[in-house]
Design an enzyme around this catalytic site. Structure first.
Site, PDB file in Angstrom:
ATOM      1  CB  ILE A 165      -8.299 -13.172   3.222  1.00  0.00           C
ATOM      2  CG1 ILE A 165      -9.082 -13.435   4.403  1.00  0.00           C
ATOM      3  CG2 ILE A 165      -7.466 -12.097   3.254  1.00  0.00           C
ATOM      4  CD1 ILE A 165      -9.898 -12.255   4.590  1.00  0.00           C
ATOM      5  NE  ARG A 166      -5.256 -17.009  -3.360  1.00  0.00           N
ATOM      6  CZ  ARG A 166      -5.229 -18.470  -3.496  1.00  0.00           C
ATOM      7  NH1 ARG A 166      -4.220 -19.063  -3.293  1.00  0.00           N
ATOM      8  NH2 ARG A 166      -6.498 -18.974  -3.866  1.00  0.00           N
TER       9      ARG A 166
ATOM     10  CG  ASP B 177       1.981  -1.704   5.365  1.00  0.00           C
ATOM     11  OD1 ASP B 177       2.211  -1.733   4.173  1.00  0.00           O
ATOM     12  OD2 ASP B 177       1.009  -2.734   5.587  1.00  0.00           O
TER      13      ASP B 177
ATOM     14  CG  HIS C 119      -6.263  -8.812  -1.424  1.00  0.00           C
ATOM     15  ND1 HIS C 119      -5.919  -7.469  -1.122  1.00  0.00           N
ATOM     16  CD2 HIS C 119      -6.539  -9.244  -0.146  1.00  0.00           C
ATOM     17  CE1 HIS C 119      -5.922  -7.269   0.217  1.00  0.00           C
ATOM     18  NE2 HIS C 119      -6.283  -8.206   0.786  1.00  0.00           N
ATOM     19  CB  ILE C 120      -6.124 -12.889  -6.463  1.00  0.00           C
ATOM     20  CG1 ILE C 120      -4.847 -12.970  -5.655  1.00  0.00           C
ATOM     21  CG2 ILE C 120      -5.833 -13.572  -7.773  1.00  0.00           C
ATOM     22  CD1 ILE C 120      -4.236 -14.431  -5.615  1.00  0.00           C
TER      23      ILE C 120
ATOM     24  CG  ASP D 255      -2.350  -1.080  -0.795  1.00  0.00           C
ATOM     25  OD1 ASP D 255      -3.237  -0.304  -1.141  1.00  0.00           O
ATOM     26  OD2 ASP D 255      -1.843  -1.893  -1.673  1.00  0.00           O
TER      27      ASP D 255
ATOM     28  CG  ASP E   7       3.754  -0.761   0.248  1.00  0.00           C
ATOM     29  OD1 ASP E   7       3.558  -1.482  -0.974  1.00  0.00           O
ATOM     30  OD2 ASP E   7       3.146  -1.392   1.241  1.00  0.00           O
TER      31      ASP E   7
ATOM     32  CG  ASP F 102      -6.808 -20.855  -0.283  1.00  0.00           C
ATOM     33  OD1 ASP F 102      -5.581 -20.501  -0.165  1.00  0.00           O
ATOM     34  OD2 ASP F 102      -7.034 -22.017  -0.484  1.00  0.00           O
TER      35      ASP F 102
END
Length: 530
Positions: free
Chosen positions: A234-235, A369, A238-239, A84, A82, A232
């Site tokens: 927090i997502r 992780d 990233h998105i 991250d 992976d 949502d």
């Protein structure tokens, strides 16, 4: 050190005799003194000169590899990673960035009160592996047997009294139908969700801070909506690329430069191993990060590179084909017949990956992780060997190696042994037993505070393994603090798990063999002698 019946120590208030011996059978000198609580004239004192030095000479090495399932590296031909928190580690600034960005999204897009801005990110509040009751808005630590660790249940930023927890759950056990699903989610009517990702630490803290604001201001709210909105937000960090852009703009601030990553990859490549990368992160983000920690030629080390894989769906969805990404990050439309070295691919699925590479079964070792998203499907469905990267290991082992911790645990185990051996005694001695129980409870709280004052350590509740450790033991063949731990081992090294005695087995053989004559391979001196 073990309690053994029928030896020389006599408690003046009890018509019962017990004695203590060290691992080599030497009697331990003891004398009646007050307990640590200062209220127990019957309790004895064990001179730590017999106990602590023998333990301190066998300290665990925080840079070692730990084994759940026997595995020989000589059998591994292909290594997968992976990105991250596996190949790259981030500084403390990243979680503050995620927290602040998600908090702003709550205010600006979900219309939460602007006053929640007064709650800053506290990196010392939560630990990984906690459960959250979505309907009751409670954050808690649960053990391997689905029991809540009392004293670790938080509503907002305040601990919930044990009596209230017991009343809510009709005890402290969480039934299976309420527990999180296979991937730790609260789907299909389940009320619990588990936070397994290192990136989830800001999410837990934000949930708790917004809960705290509503409770302090007597605002009526729906906990389910709050959980979804925070999730949502927090997502979206990233998105929507908020996190990625911030890191790329100031890569030295957010990425911890790890020259060891290059050393690990180079060592494996030099020994003829195939290397591949499967990550959910986007292409440009991974490229800049890898150039920073490994070098401009990082792609030359990998036989296959896959970005935006959408794990764990990547391991289960057979429908999504791979797409080639050119040097400008543009997706190409041509059909993929072969995964080429030096090329970056997006999406795809594991079944197509296996078809194109032929890399199957126990000759593949994959590191990640996230115990669920990275490792669970690979070990259960495809027979790959798996390695978990657990950064928290390093700090927790360093704590466990301190003399204060060892003394505390020695005393705690002694109290537990006394309670077990002396529980059937004269009625007049019940007061003494109650004092021992009280002191044992205090010592457990002290032990928890060594790690995290709210929730304790990652791997244990008071006595039992945590639910996190239960899943780690099932889905990871080996685990370590970082990939750099592999540098301490030969490429043909065989990892042997300790034969931990079962409850109905004698512990003497295993304890003395592993910590005495042969020395277990993850003791400090192993690396010191290299």
């Amino acid at each position: 050190m073990l309690l053994s019946p029928g030896l020389s120590l006599v408690c003046p208030h009890l018509s019962l005799s017990v004695a203590l011996r060290t691992g080599d059978g030497t009697p331990v000198e003891a004398s009646p003194v007050l307990s640590r609580a200062g209220q127990l004239p019957a309790l004895f004192y064990i001179r730590h000169s017999y106990l602590v030095p023998s333990i301190m000479s066998n300290l665990l090495n925080p840079d070692a590899v730990f084994t759940n399932n026997e595995m020989s590296l000589s059998d591994i031909e292909i290594y997968g990673f992976d990105y991250d928190y596996t190949l790259v580690f981030y500084s403390k600034h990243l979680h503050t960035l995620i927290y602040n960005a998600a908090r702003d999204l709550l205010i600006n897009e979900h219309r939460y009160p602007a006053e929640i801005r007064k709650y800053d990110y506290d990196p010392s509040f939560a630990i990984r592996g906690l459960h959250y009751d979505v309907h009751r808005a409670l954050l808690m630590k649960i053990d391997a047997f689905h029991y809540i660790q009392l004293g670790t249940v938080y509503r907002g930023l305040s601990v919930v009294p044990d009596e209230e927890v017991i009343a809510m759950y009709d005890g402290s056990h969480v039934p299976l139908e309420q527990m999180s699903d296979f991937y730790g989610k609260s789907s299909h009517g389940k009320t619990m969700t588990q936070f397994m990702d290192i990136f989830s630490l800001p999410e837990m803290t934000l949930l708790s801070c917004v809960n705290e604001y509503f409770l302090k201001n007597n605002i009526d709210y729906e906990p389910v909506h709050l959980y979804k909105d925070v999730k949502d937000s927090i997502r979206d960090v990233h998105i929507k690329g908020i996190m990625y852009r911030a890191i790329e703009a100031d890569i030295e601030k957010y990425i911890c430069y790890a020259e060891q990553t290059r050393a690990v990859l180079g060592k494996l490549a030099d020994h003829g191993k195939k290397l591949f990368l499967i990550t959910n992160s986007p292409s440009s983000f991974v490229d800049k990060g890898m150039k920073f920690i490994v070098g401009q030629d990082w792609r030359d080390l990998f036989d296959v590179v896959i970005v935006q894989a959408d794990k764990p769906n990547f391991f289960n969805d057979k429908r999504r084909p791979f797409r080639k990404v050119n040097e400008r990050g543009v997706l190409l439309w041509d059909k993929i017949h072969k995964l080429q070295k030096g090329q970056i691919y997006k999406q795809g699925n594991l079944y197509e990956f296996l078809k194109l590479t032929g890399w199957r079964g126990s000759k593949v070792l994959y590191f990640g992780d996230h115990i669920y998203s990275d490792l669970a499907d690979l070990t259960l469905k495809h027979g790959w060997r798996t390695g978990a990267i657990i950064p928290e290991l390093q700090s927790e082992i360093k704590i466990m190696n301190t003399e204060q911790y060892i003394q505390t645990m020695t005393w705690l185990q002694t109290l537990t042994g006394l309670l077990e051996h002396m529980q059937v005694c004269h009625p007049d001695s019940q007061m003494i037993l109650q004092e021992w129980k009280k002191e044992r409870k205090e010592m457990r709280e002290m032990t928890r505070n060594f790690f995290n004052s709210q929730f304790g350590g990652l791997f244990r509740t008071d006595q039992n393994p945590t639910y996190f450790l239960r899943r780690l033991s099932r889905f990871a063949d080996i685990y370590m603090a970082s990939l750099s731990c592999l540098l301490n081992y030969d490429p043909n090294y065989t990892f042997y798990p300790r034969r931990t005695p079962l409850q109905h087995e004698l512990p003497t053989w295993s304890d003395q063999l592993c910590t005495g004559t042969f020395r277990i391979p993850f003791l400090q001196e192993m690396v010191q002698n290299k």
